[in-house]
Design a protein around this motif. Structure first.
Motif, mmCIF file in Angstrom:
data_model
loop_
_atom_site.group_PDB
_atom_site.id
_atom_site.type_symbol
_atom_site.label_atom_id
_atom_site.label_comp_id
_atom_site.label_asym_id
_atom_site.label_seq_id
_atom_site.Cartn_x
_atom_site.Cartn_y
_atom_site.Cartn_z
ATOM 1 N N ARG A 643 0.800 -1.158 0.053
ATOM 2 C CA ARG A 643 -0.095 -0.011 -0.182
ATOM 3 C C ARG A 643 0.872 1.278 -0.051
ATOM 4 O O ARG A 643 0.502 2.278 -0.767
ATOM 5 C CB ARG A 643 -0.900 -0.213 1.150
ATOM 6 N N ASP A 644 1.984 1.062 0.732
ATOM 7 C CA ASP A 644 2.908 2.296 0.644
ATOM 8 C C ASP A 644 3.500 2.519 -0.881
ATOM 9 O O ASP A 644 3.653 3.650 -1.150
ATOM 10 C CB ASP A 644 4.012 2.238 1.661
ATOM 11 N N LYS A 645 3.712 1.307 -1.284
ATOM 12 C CA LYS A 645 4.476 1.616 -2.641
ATOM 13 C C LYS A 645 3.336 2.073 -3.569
ATOM 14 O O LYS A 645 3.709 2.854 -4.690
ATOM 15 C CB LYS A 645 4.931 0.270 -3.105
ATOM 16 N N VAL A 646 1.937 1.854 -3.493
ATOM 17 C CA VAL A 646 1.101 2.351 -4.402
ATOM 18 C C VAL A 646 0.579 3.781 -4.281
ATOM 19 O O VAL A 646 0.536 4.497 -5.121
ATOM 20 C CB VAL A 646 -0.197 1.167 -4.436
ATOM 21 N N ARG A 647 0.672 4.081 -2.920
ATOM 22 C CA ARG A 647 0.490 5.455 -2.638
ATOM 23 C C ARG A 647 1.853 6.372 -3.274
ATOM 24 O O ARG A 647 1.311 7.628 -3.776
ATOM 25 C CB ARG A 647 0.521 5.619 -1.028
ATOM 26 N N LYS A 648 2.770 5.881 -2.911
ATOM 27 C CA LYS A 648 4.070 6.603 -3.778
ATOM 28 C C LYS A 648 3.918 6.678 -5.183
ATOM 29 O O LYS A 648 4.417 7.805 -5.921
ATOM 30 C CB LYS A 648 5.352 5.881 -3.297
ATOM 31 N N MET A 649 3.250 5.651 -5.881
ATOM 32 C CA MET A 649 3.227 5.509 -7.377
ATOM 33 C C MET A 649 2.010 6.669 -7.681
ATOM 34 O O MET A 649 1.898 7.007 -8.875
ATOM 35 C CB MET A 649 2.859 4.460 -7.884
ATOM 36 N N GLY A 650 1.041 7.325 -6.796
ATOM 37 C CA GLY A 650 0.333 8.244 -7.257
ATOM 38 C C GLY A 650 -1.236 7.593 -7.011
ATOM 39 O O GLY A 650 -2.291 8.565 -7.217
ATOM 40 N N VAL A 651 -1.600 6.826 -6.598
ATOM 41 C CA VAL A 651 -2.858 5.971 -6.345
ATOM 42 C C VAL A 651 -3.290 6.870 -4.935
ATOM 43 O O VAL A 651 -2.991 6.333 -3.996
ATOM 44 C CB VAL A 651 -3.012 4.550 -6.526
ATOM 45 N N LEU A 652 -4.127 7.627 -5.017
ATOM 46 C CA LEU A 652 -4.683 8.379 -3.722
ATOM 47 C C LEU A 652 -6.114 7.854 -3.557
ATOM 48 O O LEU A 652 -6.337 8.100 -2.526
ATOM 49 C CB LEU A 652 -4.505 9.770 -4.025
ATOM 50 N N ARG A 653 -6.705 7.453 -4.464
ATOM 51 C CA ARG A 653 -8.200 7.272 -4.153
ATOM 52 C C ARG A 653 -8.526 5.966 -3.574
ATOM 53 O O ARG A 653 -7.788 4.929 -3.988
ATOM 54 C CB ARG A 653 -9.114 7.136 -5.367
ATOM 55 N N CYS A 654 -9.115 5.983 -2.070
ATOM 56 C CA CYS A 654 -9.323 4.695 -1.645
ATOM 57 C C CYS A 654 -10.766 4.212 -1.339
ATOM 58 O O CYS A 654 -11.595 5.305 -1.180
ATOM 59 C CB CYS A 654 -8.514 4.449 -0.451
ATOM 60 N N GLU A 655 -11.116 3.180 -1.661
ATOM 61 C CA GLU A 655 -12.562 2.568 -1.136
ATOM 62 C C GLU A 655 -12.470 1.156 -0.374
ATOM 63 O O GLU A 655 -11.655 0.404 -0.949
ATOM 64 C CB GLU A 655 -13.351 2.642 -2.459
ATOM 65 N N GLN A 656 -13.507 1.137 0.276
ATOM 66 C CA GLN A 656 -13.556 -0.144 1.242
ATOM 67 C C GLN A 656 -14.311 -1.088 0.225
ATOM 68 O O GLN A 656 -15.628 -0.625 -0.248
ATOM 69 C CB GLN A 656 -14.358 -0.117 2.485
ATOM 70 N N ALA A 657 -14.081 -2.264 -0.003
ATOM 71 C CA ALA A 657 -15.046 -3.342 -0.863
ATOM 72 C C ALA A 657 -14.776 -4.725 0.006
ATOM 73 O O ALA A 657 -13.910 -5.141 0.471
ATOM 74 C CB ALA A 657 -14.314 -3.503 -2.076
ATOM 75 N N GLU A 658 -16.102 -5.360 0.273
ATOM 76 C CA GLU A 658 -16.535 -6.370 0.744
ATOM 77 C C GLU A 658 -16.297 -7.519 -0.191
ATOM 78 O O GLU A 658 -17.071 -7.944 -0.851
ATOM 79 C CB GLU A 658 -17.707 -6.427 1.371
ATOM 80 N N TYR A 659 -14.805 -7.794 -0.453
ATOM 81 C CA TYR A 659 -14.502 -8.952 -1.147
ATOM 82 C C TYR A 659 -15.021 -10.428 -0.788
ATOM 83 O O TYR A 659 -15.087 -11.217 -1.738
ATOM 84 C CB TYR A 659 -12.937 -8.924 -1.498
ATOM 85 N N ASP A 660 -15.159 -10.471 0.435
ATOM 86 C CA ASP A 660 -15.594 -11.776 0.779
ATOM 87 C C ASP A 660 -17.176 -12.176 0.294
ATOM 88 O O ASP A 660 -17.564 -13.244 0.462
ATOM 89 C CB ASP A 660 -15.428 -11.829 2.424
ATOM 90 N N LEU A 661 -17.672 -11.034 -0.129
ATOM 91 C CA LEU A 661 -19.113 -11.366 -0.528
ATOM 92 C C LEU A 661 -19.386 -11.677 -2.024
ATOM 93 O O LEU A 661 -20.154 -11.845 -2.541
ATOM 94 C CB LEU A 661 -19.885 -10.019 -0.129
ATOM 95 N N LEU A 662 -18.024 -11.481 -2.568
ATOM 96 C CA LEU A 662 -17.925 -11.597 -4.109
ATOM 97 C C LEU A 662 -17.589 -13.313 -4.371
ATOM 98 O O LEU A 662 -16.821 -13.612 -3.506
ATOM 99 C CB LEU A 662 -16.962 -10.638 -4.761
#
Length: 1477
Positions: A643-662
């Motif tokens: 997550r730190d690596k992604v944030r440094k790459m410029g991804v700033l938008r975050c959303e919670q997803a309930e993947y256990d329901l998929l």
């Protein structure tokens, strides 16, 4: 389906499997080593996970193992057989093996290459074998290519490399075939045949599809290339023509010169020349060769069927010699077609849906037909070798079907389940909850898969497998590198092969090396379960492989990342499921990383499972909580970094997803197909598509600022979850830290053994994981306990037994060096032991002992006591001392010398065996001067002793025996040998016995008395046993032989055939008669009984008495005593038998004959013992009426030879001058016979009888005499019948009126075992009656002396009265009792019937009268008087006629009173008339 063998002519023929399998093969399959087999007890079997964890250290080293349940564990088969329907997979065996499939793919490419050029490919034969084009192409490529091989002339080396025999010019054949078939293909592959830049491959051309797997198999004929139903074996079919028929032979040169590419004789539509002839000639200039640009040689121009380009046949590379027939592709089109990618290999589904029964019938039929024997008789080893032969050959095509991966959820498991269709009996309910029930195992608490929310078919839900012979499962590892367990419910065995988990990468590398082409097409080939490789091949590259045969009722367990494969031996039914234990956790995360590299999908999300367990931390097992905490720690750290690596790459938008329901397929990474759970990256441009944080750059081309980080938990949510798990695992961690501290303690900080034990007990009570730390603690504790025990035993002086490395059973003591090492070990182990200082002191004592022993051994004159004292001291040292064997050797030497001295002092005990034993013992001793000296003395004595023992043995065994002088000379020479020599002693004894025997023989020959036969026989036997030459022995042996011949002659003369009597029994008077005491004894018998009698109760007593007599006179006296006993006893038995047979007796109570049954039918009465016998019991069918007196079997003892035959026997015996009991008995018999003859003549003269011998010679036959005296006959018969209660077949001498002297004379005559004419004559005289003889005598004497008749009459009358008085006194009481019993019956009989019966009894013949024996009781109780009054009452007085009839009358019927009947004689009317009174 039988294997197909390709004949040289191109025809197909079924090959006999038995012949194929029995042929020796150099590459025959060699079975790998067997995997471990475990047989748990009922206690161990109760907890499956605990038992698997127990055997894991052993079993995971082999990858697979087999578990045999206890014998009584037999779960019922619960699958619904009727509902189970499945479609199996089709498996072509020669497509399964990796290297074989590479060859087949290469042949497909070659066939396609030539097919696209309008030619059919046929594979040639070399040396009667199909040429392996793949191997030929590979070998040429390895050598540098066709040009280099030709330049260096290396075709012979290539032929040798391919296995051809040298010296047959095979290399030139291989070059020709390569140049015609493979060289054009290799030029095409290298692009050399493209004369201009190759056009780009048009992959969008949908009209030209790559051939299907089945379609690419057919290249024999262009017309058959599209046949979908043909088998892969047809790939090898050759055309039926003369060329191939000749190629089956030894490859003639004519064959090699012809091109392999054949021209099919069909009309060619590609000949441009013929096309132009039918059209306008101006068109010719429009078609030019694209190589040379010329339109000349129109007849050699080819038109491509793909792009319509034209080429000269001679401009092509390589040039074509002939114009091909059918479709032809130019080099450019050929490159486009062949560059299309091949489809991935996979199993096809069968076209038929099977039931379990139908599949079984098909499977059994296939196996029995293939092996030509019943399925249960095919050995598993044979099936195994044949399977690996089939998968490695391309010449044979065998297709089988396998019902794999059948969902148990749909058809039901083989194990019973709760609320299932199968109704479980009460006794089988235990299997519903059993941990080894595969429906329960995957979801039990110890299994990590219980925390996977979804039901995963085949992993958490069992899969079913229905196999047939040769159906296989290829090399693979389980999903997520999990455990698997397989149970074979029933059927034939399943053969398994496995490699341990640590060799997984090695196995993958070997398969990629040997079949790289397959992995280029399918990088995840080993995850497709479609490829196998021979275990022998893998083992040759160092991969450890193990095997086992799983039988019905057995489990096979595979361990994490353990590659396994196998095949079925026949029709069977198996069930399998996966499970994961705590030790799998680290491997599970490693597997997810591995899947990410292979871009393989995951069956479930590992991160989701960890978070699911973390959410239930308080209910987790301590062991599991510790493992989850470690795994979660790595998971959170990695997630934070990503997550730190992604944030440094410029991804700033975050959303919670309930993947256990998929669903899993809705959250797979688009790049690596990993199931995302903690986080994922999405982009608005690609809805429904996501990637994991590892592949953020592979999502799309949008800027990273447009991406959204979707997360299931924030890091702030993950840390608390991890802390909860950590708290749960703290108890274990705290214990683990204490264990670590204890194990690493040094010097004074070491803990005692009790501390180690308490830590182990704490781990067991809190159920800590059985990990390396606990195992190390247990190992250290066990070592400490062993050291404690060894130290204690060493200090106590007890023998210590230890086991050397390697698991052997060799027991030994510690050496001094090992003791030093052991003392150092005591100070080095992490545990403090109090015995360490004491053992150090013990070590010092042992070193002192070694020094003392060294001094003692240096002294040669050491005493036994000193050595023994040192050994006694060493007994307390429980160590292996090198001085002890030497001390024991010195002690054995001293004891041996002492033993030699003791035996030498007592020569009587020094035997040859003792000397040999001492010498053998001395040989085994360590050399020493004193021992050598003693050995020399013993050896010399032994040599001398053996020499004389052998010499005396020869003398004693010599035949003929040596003289006594020779033996005496030898005996004198052995006197001085100081040893016990049995043969020499026997020699001395033989000499002594010989001298005694000679003295006895001399006395025997000079003696006046006649010796006994027994003494003579004993003397001969003793003489024969003496190994000395005895001169008198031959004479004595001759006497014994004569006596034995005499006995045989006497036995032949006297003994009857099959007689049970001995000769002595026959010749001696009878001594065994005497069934009871007689009522009357003769005066002579009474006088003899008063004398003191010798005990003569049996034959042995008589024989003993005869042997004890000094001479013949004494022996005859003894036999005289036996005669007196005989006469007395026979008198008694005759009286008893006569009394028994009186008419007053109850006939049915009598016991007569040898059968001891009542009288019945025709009877015989013995003249000697007077007993009665049934004629059928004692008379043989061949017996005829004899004139001799009839004797019963007991009384007739011999053949009774005549006296003329007996006297020579006696004379011959007397000439021998040796006594024997039989001879004395014969002597007495002859004297008794002669005496009887004299008495017979005296009695004949005194009784007025004629001379018996003269009368016998002159009188007519007894039968004729009887016939001329009917009146006497009737008279004697009547008298005899009145005295008997039965009918006798042969008359007997009547005893009424017979004098004692005559009776005794007759009895003794019958007792004689010699036949005399006087006996026979006397018998007939007495049988026919004395009256006749008396009458004749009286007539002749009345003229001389008239008073003699009156005297005889008075004598006969007095004798008759006395006899009648005795009989009346003895029988009156019995007759009255009999009359009283029959009184009532007599009253019922009328007078006429009595008169008629009486008349019949007096007038009928003797036989008819006696035959009515059934009414004998009534006849004896009837009064014969005319006008019988039939008196009644309790007592009826009777009177007997004193005349000749002896009949009984009622006194009242004949007018006689009781007083008159007592005082006077009564004569009836009939007797008065017949006597002329």
């Amino acid at each position: 389906i039988h294997p197909i063998k390709i004949l040289p002519s191109g025809l197909f023929k079924e090959q006999d499997p038995a012949a194929t399998m029995t042929q020796p093969r150099p590459d025959e399959f060699k079975p790998p080593q067997e995997c471990p087999v475990f047989e748990p007890s009922w206690e161990e079997f109760a907890d499956p996970f605990a038992y698997i964890n127990k055997i894991r250290p052993i079993a995971e080293k082999t990858g697979i193992c087999k578990v045999r349940p206890p014998p009584d564990w037999q779960p019922p088969f619960a699958c619904d057989v009727d509902r189970l329907h499945f479609t199996p997979r089709i498996q072509r065996l020669n497509e399964l093996e990796a290297q074989t499939r590479v060859k087949l793919n290469f042949l497909d490419q070659i066939a396609k290459f030539w097919e696209l050029q309008g030619c059919s490919l046929k594979i040639p034969h070399v040396e009667r074998k199909i040429l392996d084009l793949y191997q030929l192409n590979k070998n040429v490529a390895d050598e540098g290519g066709f040009d280099i091989v030709c330049r260096d002339r290396r075709w012979t080396a290539i032929a040798l490399k391919m296995g051809f025999a040298p010296g047959k010019a095979v290399g030139s054949h291989l070059r020709s075939h390569y140049e015609r078939l493979l060289y054009p293909y290799n030029l095409f592959q290298s692009g050399a045949n493209l004369l201009e830049p190759t056009l780009p491959v048009d992959t969008s051309d949908e009209e030209c599809k790559p051939p299907d797997l089945t379609e690419r198999q057919h290249f024999v004929e262009p017309t058959e290339s599209c046949c979908n139903s043909a088998h892969r074996a047809k790939r090898m079919r050759a055309e039926v023509d003369a060329l191939v028929a000749q190629s089956h032979t030894h490859l003639s040169e004519e064959l090699l010169l012809k091109p392999v590419i054949q021209i099919v004789q069909l009309p060619c539509n590609h000949l441009l020349y013929s096309l132009l002839k039918s059209q306008n000639g101006g068109v010719v200039d429009l078609y030019m060769c694209l190589v040379c640009g010329s339109g000349s040689d129109e007849d050699r121009l080819l038109l491509c069927d793909g792009c319509d380009a034209s080429y000269h046949t001679f401009c092509l590379i390589p040039p074509l010699h002939d114009i091909p027939k059918g479709d032809w592709r130019c080099p450019k089109c050929l490159a486009q077609e062949c560059s299309k990618p091949q489809e991935a290999f996979g199993f096809e589904q069968a076209y038929r849906d099977y039931s379990l029964r139908a599949f079984g019938e098909m499977a059994d039929s296939f196996k029995s037909d293939y092996f030509n024997m019943p399925v249960h008789m095919v050995p598993t080893e044979l099936v195994e070798k044949e399977f690996w032969r089939l998968v490695s050959t391309i010449e044979e095509d065998v297709t089988v079907e396998y019902g794999a991966d059948i969902a148990s959820k749909e058809f039901g498991s083989g194990f019973p389940i709760k609320n299932g269709r199968f109704k479980v009996s009460e006794k089988d309910e235990k299997y519903l909850k059993c941990g080894w029930n595969l429906n329960n195992m995957a979801m039990m608490d110890p299994s990590v898969l219980t925390h996977v929310t979804a039901d995963i078919c085949g992993m958490t839900l069992p899969w079913l497998y229905v196999g047939m012979c040769f159906s296989s499962f290829c090399w693979h590892i389980e999903d997520h590198w999990s455990y698997s367990i397989n149970y074979l419910h029933w059927g034939e065995p399943k053969t398994w092969y496995g490699a341990p988990g640590f060799a997984a990468e090695q196995l993958e590398a070997v398969m990629k090396k040997l079949a790289p082409e397959l992995f280029q097409i399918q990088p995840d080939l080993l995850h497709q379960l479609v490829t196998i490789m021979n275990p022998n091949t893998l083992m040759s590259y160092g991969v450890p492989i193990y095997r086992t045969n799983q039988c019905a009722g057995e489990f096979v367990i595979t361990f994490p990342r353990a590659y396994h494969s196998g095949f079925n031996q026949g029709f069977n039914f198996a069930e399998a499921v996966n499970f994961c234990t705590v030790d799998w956790m680290a491997l599970g995360r490693q597997c997810v990383d591995h899947y990410r590299l292979l871009h393989r999908y995951c069956v479930f999300s590992h991160d989701e499972m960890i978070c699911q367990m973390a959410s239930k931390a308080n209910s987790l097992d301590v062991v599991l909580a510790s493992a989850v905490q470690k795994d979660m720690k790595d998971m959170v750290r990695e997630e934070q970094d990503l997550r730190d690596k992604v944030r440094k790459m410029g991804v700033l938008r975050c959303e919670q997803a309930e993947y256990d329901l998929l669903q899993d397929d809705e959250r797979q990474c688009a790049k690596c197909r990993t199931t995302c759970f903690l986080s994922a990256i999405t982009c608005p441009c690609s809805p429904g598509q996501l990637v994991c944080l590892h592949h953020i750059q592979d999502l799309c081309s949008c800027p990273l600022t447009n991406y959204t980080l979707n997360y299931r938990f924030t890091l702030d949510d993950l840390y608390p979850m991890m802390n909860v798990v950590k708290q749960r695992a703290e108890t274990y961690d705290e214990w683990a830290s204490r264990v670590t501290e204890t194990l690493e303690a040094k010097l004074d900080k070491k803990k005692s053994l009790s501390v180690f034990r308490s830590l182990i007990n704490e781990s067991e009570s809190k159920m800590f994981p059985d990990n390396d730390l606990l195992r190390q603690l247990r190992l250290v504790t066990q070592d400490a306990e062993k050291c404690f025990s060894v130290a204690q035993q060493l200090l106590n002086g007890k023998r210590q037994t230890r086991y050397r490395c390697g698991g052997g059973k060799t027991q030994s003591q510690l050496t001094v060096q090992e003791l030093r090492s052991f003392v150092r070990q005591l100070y080095n182990i992490p545990c403090s032991l109090p015995q360490a200082p004491k053992l150090k002191d013990l070590l010092n004592c042992i070193e002192d002992f070694q020094q003392h022993s060294e001094k003692v051994l240096m002294d040669e004159a050491t005493s036994t006591a000193v050595i023994q004292s040192l050994l006694d001291v060493s007994f307390h040292f429980d160590v292996e001392l090198p001085e002890l064997p030497i001390l024991r050797e010195r002690l054995e030497q001293a004891r041996w010398l002492e033993g030699v001295q003791q035996t030498s002092a007592q020569p009587s005990t020094l035997t040859l065996e003792t000397m040999r034993r001492l010498i053998d013992q001395g040989v085994g001793l360590t050399p020493h001067p004193s021992v050598e000296k003693g050995m020399a003395h013993l050896q010399e004595l032994l040599t001398v002793s053996e020499h004389w023992e052998e010499k005396t043995s020869i003398l004693l065994k010599a035949r003929p025996p040596p003289s006594i002088e020779v033996l005496s000379e030898a005996a004198e020479k052995v006197v001085g040998i100081p040893a016990y020599l049995p043969n020499c002693l026997m020699l001395k004894d033989s000499i002594s016995r010989a001298r005694e025997w000679l003295q006895e023989a001399e006395a025997f020959q000079d003696g006046e008395s006649i010796p006994l036969f027994d003494k003579l026989s004993d003397m001969v036997l003793r003489g024969q046993a003496i190994p000395v030459q005895l001169d008198p022995l031959k004479h004595l042996e001759f006497l014994v032989t004569e006596l034995q011949a005499w006995k045989e002659s006497a036995a032949k003369t006297f003994l009857m055939k099959n007689s049970h009597f001995t000769l002595l029994e026959v010749l001696c008077p009878r001594f065994e008669v005497g069934a009871g005491s007689p009522k009357r004894k003769s005066k002579k018998a009474k006088d003899c009984s008063k004398k003191k009698m010798v005990k003569l109760d049996c034959l042995s007593d008589v024989e003993k008495a005869l042997l004890e007599t000094k001479d013949t006179t004494s022996a005859l006296a003894t036999l005289g005593e036996v005669r007196l006993r005989e006469m007395w006893a026979l008198s008694s038995i005759r009286a008893a038998n006569e009394s028994k047979l009186l008419p007053t007796a109850d006939c049915m109570d009598l016991k007569v004959c040898v059968c001891q049954n009542p009288p019945m039918g025709a009877m015989l009465q013995c003249e000697l013992c007077r007993d009665a016998f049934h004629s059928v019991c004692v008379r043989a069918p061949s017996d005829s009426r004899s004139t001799q007196a009839w004797l019963c079997p007991d009384c007739r003892r011999s053949e009774k030879p005549s006296l003329d035959k007996v006297l020579p026997l006696l004379a011959s015996l007397q000439r021998i001058q040796v006594r024997l009991p039989e001879g004395d008995a014969l002597h007495y018999l002859v004297e008794r016979t002669v005496s009887w003859q004299q008495r017979a003549r005296q009695v004949s003269a005194s009784c007025g009888l004629p001379d018996l011998e003269e009368s016998f010679r002159t009188s007519p036959s007894p039968v004729g005499k009887v016939s001329h005296t009917p009146s006497l006959k009737c008279k004697w018969n009547r008298t005899s019948h009145d005295q008997m209660v039965f009918y006798t077949e042969q008359r007997c001498i009547p005893l009424q009126g017979l004098s004692v002297e005559l009776e005794e004379l007759m009895v003794e005559g019958l007792l004689l075992q010699v036949s005399l004419p006087e006996i026979t004559q006397l018998y007939h005289v007495l049988l026919n009656g004395l009256g006749t003889h008396h009458t004749h005598g009286r007539t002749s004497q009345q003229e001389d002396d008239p008073s003699d008749g009156d005297k005889r009459k008075q004598f006969n009358g007095a004798e008759k009265k006395a006899k009648r008085r005795l009989e009346r006194e003895a029988l009156e009481t019995e007759r009255r009792g009999k009359a009283k019993k029959l009184q009532n019956k007599r009253q019922k009989m009328n007078k006429e019937k009595n008169l008629e019966r009486r008349a019949a009894s007096t007038s009928s013949s003797p036989r008819s009268d006696f035959s009515q024996s059934d009414d004998s009781e009534e006849e004896m109780a009837m009064c014969p008087a005319e006008g019988c009054q039939q008196p009644e009452g309790d007592e009826v007085d009777w009177v007997q006629c004193d005349g000749s009839c002896n009949q009984w009358f009622h006194q009242v019927c004949v007018g006689v009173t009781a007083e008159l009947a007592e005082k006077e004689d009564y004569v009836c009317v009939s007797c008065t008339i017949s006597d002329g009174r």
